[in-house]
Design a protein around this motif. Structure first.
Motif, mmCIF file in Angstrom:
data_model
loop_
_atom_site.group_PDB
_atom_site.id
_atom_site.type_symbol
_atom_site.label_atom_id
_atom_site.label_comp_id
_atom_site.label_asym_id
_atom_site.label_seq_id
_atom_site.Cartn_x
_atom_site.Cartn_y
_atom_site.Cartn_z
ATOM 1 N N GLY A 101 -56.878 51.488 12.724
ATOM 2 C CA GLY A 101 -57.959 52.419 12.494
ATOM 3 C C GLY A 101 -57.853 53.106 11.157
ATOM 4 O O GLY A 101 -56.815 53.073 10.501
ATOM 5 N N ILE A 102 -58.952 53.731 10.781
ATOM 6 C CA ILE A 102 -59.002 54.501 9.538
ATOM 7 C C ILE A 102 -59.474 55.893 9.916
ATOM 8 O O ILE A 102 -60.497 56.051 10.579
ATOM 9 N N ASP A 134 -66.852 61.240 4.523
ATOM 10 C CA ASP A 134 -67.465 60.997 5.825
ATOM 11 C C ASP A 134 -68.992 61.004 5.702
ATOM 12 O O ASP A 134 -69.672 60.113 6.221
ATOM 13 N N VAL A 190 -70.143 57.814 3.819
ATOM 14 C CA VAL A 190 -70.060 56.614 4.669
ATOM 15 C C VAL A 190 -71.209 56.617 5.668
ATOM 16 O O VAL A 190 -71.861 55.587 5.887
ATOM 17 N N ALA A 244 -74.172 53.860 5.886
ATOM 18 C CA ALA A 244 -74.425 53.160 7.150
ATOM 19 C C ALA A 244 -75.893 53.288 7.544
ATOM 20 O O ALA A 244 -76.520 52.308 7.960
ATOM 21 N N THR A 271 -76.316 49.649 9.239
ATOM 22 C CA THR A 271 -75.093 49.072 9.795
ATOM 23 C C THR A 271 -74.245 50.153 10.443
ATOM 24 O O THR A 271 -74.612 51.321 10.460
ATOM 25 N N THR A 272 -73.112 49.757 10.965
ATOM 26 C CA THR A 272 -72.186 50.701 11.590
ATOM 27 C C THR A 272 -71.356 51.391 10.506
ATOM 28 O O THR A 272 -71.389 51.004 9.332
ATOM 29 N N LEU A 273 -70.575 52.385 10.936
ATOM 30 C CA LEU A 273 -69.670 53.047 9.993
ATOM 31 C C LEU A 273 -68.663 52.037 9.448
ATOM 32 O O LEU A 273 -68.361 52.032 8.252
ATOM 33 N N GLN A 274 -68.144 51.181 10.325
ATOM 34 C CA GLN A 274 -67.199 50.150 9.891
ATOM 35 C C GLN A 274 -67.874 49.208 8.895
ATOM 36 O O GLN A 274 -67.281 48.829 7.885
ATOM 37 N N GLY A 275 -69.117 48.846 9.173
ATOM 38 C CA GLY A 275 -69.858 47.976 8.259
ATOM 39 C C GLY A 275 -70.084 48.634 6.910
ATOM 40 O O GLY A 275 -70.002 47.990 5.860
ATOM 41 N N ILE A 324 -68.160 50.915 5.508
ATOM 42 C CA ILE A 324 -66.884 50.903 4.787
ATOM 43 C C ILE A 324 -66.642 49.522 4.211
ATOM 44 O O ILE A 324 -66.218 49.372 3.059
ATOM 45 N N GLY A 325 -66.938 48.490 4.981
ATOM 46 C CA GLY A 325 -66.786 47.117 4.506
ATOM 47 C C GLY A 325 -67.651 46.840 3.294
ATOM 48 O O GLY A 325 -67.200 46.219 2.319
#
Length: 81
Positions: free
Chosen positions: A2-3, A11, A14, A18, A23-27, A29-30
Motif C-alpha cells: 500500500g501507499i 491527496d 491525486v 482521478a 479512474t480510481t485513486l490507484q489509477g 497514481i499510476g
C-alpha cells in the motif's frame, strides 16, 4: 502493498486527477507515475541527442597540441612568459 499519503495537497491532487481522468485513486497514481517516467525518459533522450550533436560538431575540428602545459599556455596568452 500500500501507499499512505499524509500530505493534504498531494491527496487533493491525486483525487482531482482521478476525477478528471475517470479512474480510481490507484489509477490516478499510476497515470502520474507513468507520465513522470515518460517525461524523464524524453528529457534523457534530448540530452543524449544534444551530446551527440555537440560531439559530432567538435569532431570536425582538429585537436591542437603545441606541447605546452596549461600553465605555459596561459602564461604565454597573458604575456607572463
Amino acid at each position: 502493498m500500500g501507499i499512505l499519503v499524509r500530505d493534504e495537497k498531494i491527496d487533493r491532487q491525486v483525487r482531482e486527477l482521478a476525477k478528471i481522468s475517470g479512474t480510481t485513486l490507484q489509477g490516478a497514481i499510476g497515470i502520474a507515475v507513468e507520465n513522470e517516467l515518460k517525461r524523464r525518459e524524453e528529457r534523457r533522450e534530448r540530452i543524449e541527442e544534444a551530446f551527440r550533436r555537440a560531439h559530432a560538431y567538435l569532431a570536425q575540428h582538429p585537436v591542437v597540441d603545441d606541447g605546452m602545459t596549461h600553465k605555459e599556455f596561459w602564461d604565454r596568452e597573458y604575456g607572463d612568459a
